[in-house]
Design a protein around this motif. Sequence first.
Motif, PDB file in Angstrom:
ATOM      1  N   GLN A 231     -29.116 -35.531  26.432  1.00  0.00           N
ATOM      2  CA  GLN A 231     -30.465 -35.138  25.393  1.00  0.00           C
ATOM      3  C   GLN A 231     -30.766 -33.665  25.627  1.00  0.00           C
ATOM      4  OE1 GLN A 231     -31.836 -38.922  27.564  1.00  0.00           O
ATOM      5  NE2 GLN A 231     -32.959 -38.900  25.404  1.00  0.00           N
ATOM      6  N   PRO A 232     -31.624 -33.345  24.455  1.00  0.00           N
ATOM      7  CA  PRO A 232     -31.940 -31.950  24.384  1.00  0.00           C
ATOM      8  C   PRO A 232     -33.247 -31.904  25.398  1.00  0.00           C
ATOM      9  CG  PRO A 232     -32.591 -33.287  22.351  1.00  0.00           C
ATOM     10  CD  PRO A 232     -31.673 -33.984  23.153  1.00  0.00           C
ATOM     11  N   VAL A 233     -33.385 -30.710  25.753  1.00  0.00           N
ATOM     12  CA  VAL A 233     -34.359 -30.592  27.062  1.00  0.00           C
ATOM     13  C   VAL A 233     -35.551 -29.503  26.543  1.00  0.00           C
ATOM     14  CG1 VAL A 233     -34.747 -29.902  29.353  1.00  0.00           C
ATOM     15  CG2 VAL A 233     -32.972 -31.102  28.770  1.00  0.00           C
ATOM     16  N   ILE A 234     -36.579 -29.734  26.741  1.00  0.00           N
ATOM     17  CA  ILE A 234     -37.773 -28.691  26.700  1.00  0.00           C
ATOM     18  C   ILE A 234     -38.135 -28.599  28.121  1.00  0.00           C
ATOM     19  CG2 ILE A 234     -39.920 -28.145  25.627  1.00  0.00           C
ATOM     20  CD1 ILE A 234     -37.731 -28.338  23.699  1.00  0.00           C
ATOM     21  N   TYR A 254     -42.106 -36.238  19.827  1.00  0.00           N
ATOM     22  CA  TYR A 254     -40.529 -36.159  20.222  1.00  0.00           C
ATOM     23  C   TYR A 254     -40.216 -36.697  21.189  1.00  0.00           C
ATOM     24  CZ  TYR A 254     -40.507 -32.657  16.348  1.00  0.00           C
ATOM     25  OH  TYR A 254     -40.652 -32.065  15.135  1.00  0.00           O
ATOM     26  N   PRO A 255     -40.139 -38.001  21.440  1.00  0.00           N
ATOM     27  CA  PRO A 255     -39.722 -38.696  22.716  1.00  0.00           C
ATOM     28  C   PRO A 255     -38.344 -38.825  22.906  1.00  0.00           C
ATOM     29  CG  PRO A 255     -40.200 -40.195  20.798  1.00  0.00           C
ATOM     30  CD  PRO A 255     -40.533 -39.057  20.213  1.00  0.00           C
ATOM     31  N   VAL A 256     -37.601 -38.315  22.020  1.00  0.00           N
ATOM     32  CA  VAL A 256     -36.009 -38.268  22.163  1.00  0.00           C
ATOM     33  C   VAL A 256     -35.619 -37.034  23.012  1.00  0.00           C
ATOM     34  CG1 VAL A 256     -35.746 -36.579  20.237  1.00  0.00           C
ATOM     35  CG2 VAL A 256     -33.829 -38.179  21.098  1.00  0.00           C
ATOM     36  N   TYR A 257     -36.585 -36.117  23.273  1.00  0.00           N
ATOM     37  CA  TYR A 257     -36.273 -34.967  24.362  1.00  0.00           C
ATOM     38  C   TYR A 257     -36.698 -35.399  25.641  1.00  0.00           C
ATOM     39  CZ  TYR A 257     -35.657 -31.259  20.811  1.00  0.00           C
ATOM     40  OH  TYR A 257     -35.072 -30.423  19.813  1.00  0.00           O
ATOM     41  N   ARG A 258     -35.995 -34.646  26.645  1.00  0.00           N
ATOM     42  CA  ARG A 258     -36.202 -34.804  27.876  1.00  0.00           C
ATOM     43  C   ARG A 258     -37.238 -33.469  28.244  1.00  0.00           C
ATOM     44  NH1 ARG A 258     -34.844 -39.634  29.826  1.00  0.00           N
ATOM     45  NH2 ARG A 258     -32.710 -39.890  30.603  1.00  0.00           N
ATOM     46  N   TRP A 259     -38.617 -33.894  28.741  1.00  0.00           N
ATOM     47  CA  TRP A 259     -39.383 -32.616  28.923  1.00  0.00           C
ATOM     48  C   TRP A 259     -39.571 -32.546  30.491  1.00  0.00           C
ATOM     49  CZ3 TRP A 259     -42.058 -30.471  24.838  1.00  0.00           C
ATOM     50  CH2 TRP A 259     -41.476 -31.185  23.414  1.00  0.00           C
ATOM     51  N   ARG A 273     -53.352 -37.299  34.834  1.00  0.00           N
ATOM     52  CA  ARG A 273     -54.439 -37.213  33.641  1.00  0.00           C
ATOM     53  C   ARG A 273     -53.620 -36.962  32.520  1.00  0.00           C
ATOM     54  NH1 ARG A 273     -56.854 -32.748  32.008  1.00  0.00           N
ATOM     55  NH2 ARG A 273     -57.095 -32.194  34.553  1.00  0.00           N
ATOM     56  N   TRP A 274     -52.632 -36.106  32.436  1.00  0.00           N
ATOM     57  CA  TRP A 274     -51.757 -35.800  31.340  1.00  0.00           C
ATOM     58  C   TRP A 274     -50.925 -36.947  31.245  1.00  0.00           C
ATOM     59  CZ3 TRP A 274     -50.180 -30.347  33.865  1.00  0.00           C
ATOM     60  CH2 TRP A 274     -51.231 -29.683  33.510  1.00  0.00           C
ATOM     61  N   ALA A 275     -50.363 -37.492  32.134  1.00  0.00           N
ATOM     62  CA  ALA A 275     -49.526 -38.695  32.184  1.00  0.00           C
ATOM     63  C   ALA A 275     -50.147 -39.802  31.284  1.00  0.00           C
ATOM     64  CB  ALA A 275     -48.996 -39.054  33.398  1.00  0.00           C
ATOM     65  N   SER A 276     -51.482 -40.130  31.596  1.00  0.00           N
ATOM     66  CA  SER A 276     -52.014 -41.152  30.856  1.00  0.00           C
ATOM     67  C   SER A 276     -52.263 -40.942  29.414  1.00  0.00           C
ATOM     68  CB  SER A 276     -53.526 -41.313  31.321  1.00  0.00           C
ATOM     69  OG  SER A 276     -54.433 -40.339  31.108  1.00  0.00           O
ATOM     70  N   GLN A 277     -51.996 -39.544  28.922  1.00  0.00           N
ATOM     71  CA  GLN A 277     -52.412 -39.377  27.396  1.00  0.00           C
ATOM     72  C   GLN A 277     -51.056 -39.420  26.672  1.00  0.00           C
ATOM     73  OE1 GLN A 277     -54.900 -35.977  26.809  1.00  0.00           O
ATOM     74  NE2 GLN A 277     -55.170 -35.916  29.181  1.00  0.00           N
ATOM     75  N   LEU A 278     -50.122 -39.618  27.365  1.00  0.00           N
ATOM     76  CA  LEU A 278     -48.668 -39.531  26.854  1.00  0.00           C
ATOM     77  C   LEU A 278     -48.102 -41.197  26.605  1.00  0.00           C
ATOM     78  CD1 LEU A 278     -46.866 -36.847  29.327  1.00  0.00           C
ATOM     79  CD2 LEU A 278     -47.465 -36.387  26.684  1.00  0.00           C
ATOM     80  N   ARG A 279     -47.461 -41.165  25.368  1.00  0.00           N
ATOM     81  CA  ARG A 279     -46.817 -42.528  25.219  1.00  0.00           C
ATOM     82  C   ARG A 279     -45.161 -42.729  25.653  1.00  0.00           C
ATOM     83  NH1 ARG A 279     -49.537 -41.141  20.166  1.00  0.00           N
ATOM     84  NH2 ARG A 279     -47.337 -40.649  19.255  1.00  0.00           N
ATOM     85  N   SER A 293     -35.454 -43.640  33.942  1.00  0.00           N
ATOM     86  CA  SER A 293     -35.183 -43.577  32.399  1.00  0.00           C
ATOM     87  C   SER A 293     -36.531 -42.823  31.640  1.00  0.00           C
ATOM     88  CB  SER A 293     -35.179 -44.854  31.912  1.00  0.00           C
ATOM     89  OG  SER A 293     -36.250 -45.552  31.918  1.00  0.00           O
ATOM     90  N   ASN A 294     -37.483 -42.245  32.806  1.00  0.00           N
ATOM     91  CA  ASN A 294     -38.643 -41.274  31.981  1.00  0.00           C
ATOM     92  C   ASN A 294     -38.123 -40.187  31.130  1.00  0.00           C
ATOM     93  OD1 ASN A 294     -37.493 -40.473  34.865  1.00  0.00           O
ATOM     94  ND2 ASN A 294     -38.825 -38.743  34.265  1.00  0.00           N
ATOM     95  N   SER A 295     -39.002 -40.115  30.391  1.00  0.00           N
ATOM     96  CA  SER A 295     -38.685 -38.833  29.359  1.00  0.00           C
ATOM     97  C   SER A 295     -39.273 -37.536  29.754  1.00  0.00           C
ATOM     98  CB  SER A 295     -39.147 -39.126  27.879  1.00  0.00           C
ATOM     99  OG  SER A 295     -38.651 -40.376  27.245  1.00  0.00           O
ATOM    100  N   VAL A 296     -40.243 -37.716  30.771  1.00  0.00           N
ATOM    101  CA  VAL A 296     -41.199 -36.522  31.037  1.00  0.00           C
ATOM    102  C   VAL A 296     -41.147 -36.431  32.685  1.00  0.00           C
ATOM    103  CG1 VAL A 296     -43.433 -35.507  31.291  1.00  0.00           C
ATOM    104  CG2 VAL A 296     -42.851 -36.621  29.301  1.00  0.00           C
ATOM    105  N   LEU A 297     -40.710 -35.350  32.941  1.00  0.00           N
ATOM    106  CA  LEU A 297     -40.659 -35.005  34.642  1.00  0.00           C
ATOM    107  C   LEU A 297     -41.511 -33.971  35.140  1.00  0.00           C
ATOM    108  CD1 LEU A 297     -39.146 -35.813  37.344  1.00  0.00           C
ATOM    109  CD2 LEU A 297     -37.385 -34.199  36.670  1.00  0.00           C
TER     110      LEU A 297
END
Length: 415
Positions: A231-234, A254-259, A273-279, A293-297
């Motif tokens: 997967q693409p990464v930011i 852009y949930p397809v990205y790994r962040w 707090r940031w995590a609570s605002q992410l879908r 399987s998380n999208s954000v690390l």
Amino acid sequence: MNLLYRLFFLLVPGFLNLIKPFSSKLRHFLDGRGSIIEDLKNFRNSNPGHLVWFHVASLGEYEQARPVIAGLKTKWPELTLVISFFSPSGYDHVIKKPQIHVDFITYLPLDRKSWADQFVKALNPELAFFVKYDLWFHHIQALKKNRIPVFLISASLRENQSFFGVFGGFFRQNLFSMDWIFTQNQRSIDLLRGIGFHQCSIAGDTRFDRVAATAAAPKALPEIKQWIDHQPVIVVGSAWEEDMKLLIPLINAYPVYRWIIAPHDLNSEPMDRWASQLRVETKKYSDWDPSDSNSVLFIDNIGMLSSLYQFAKVAYVGGAFGKGLHNILEPLGFGVPVIFGKVKREVKFPEAAQSIQEGCGFSVEDEKSLFEIFEKLETPDFYEKSVDSAQKWVKSNLGAADRILEKVSELGLVK
């Protein structure tokens, strides 16, 4: 002015000690300097050989010094190399793990004349380097009194600095005490020559050497590679609250990205707090498994960021909306286009404006402009052109450390 400066450093330590019980940061700043001379004497008793001293303000300047330090050790492996820090944040980061090529790490005493004399006498270097701007009058004069050559490297001078202001005559003594000044750019050369200083040359920014070395041999991080899969990464480096206000809507879009997000503040509260605002699902590195399987690390540790850029398609570097832009050259060293906030004081961060001009750096000021540049970078032609620009710009700026070492050899300053 000389008398006022001496009086200031006679009085200010006592005042700081009076108020330190009310500030943990100040207490840390002062307590770290409690046994500098004794520790240095003990070190020199065990390491009496030829010594070169580097002084840096904090971590960013240390990164600029590292290519020169490595070059010295490679060419003269018998040298003892000492690095001093003014800032506790830089010292604390570096002291946590062994630093290849560096033999001793210390704080710099406050610039009281007697303390500077004691420090230089105990250190007894045969050559000293100051990096970028952190110049202290009494320490420099102690070096000159002992006929120790002094270089300033990676200098990036600006018209509004103290050297060129109302009391410029006093502060210019620091510049005129230098045996040679290596600048990052022509503007600094012009400023120096404008005040009659000619022992100078353009070497470039040694950070380019540093980021190229990191990109050539990054940490492997196989667990990150496993999690990314194809997967693409930011990669978001040094994220502040102001940066995340812009980034959270983009991440949700852009949930397809790994962040991969490395916050400036490693406390749990802002990350939670940031995590609570992410879908999308988020994890902190400290409680994460590569099979998740998380999208954000969220990277809740120090030391990984520079190698994480190897996985990035695009990077975002934070800090511009707050105290100052962090290191955009690290991702560019990997040929990764970089987005950052609009810089408030461009003269302090010339690499930001230059990266924009080169076509590999992109400044944003709000959520709308962030989405616009991100969508452009999704276009293959535009993206590939940006990658090519980053690679060419970094390559064209390599060799600053070599130019500095050539002058050291030419002047015969290392025995």
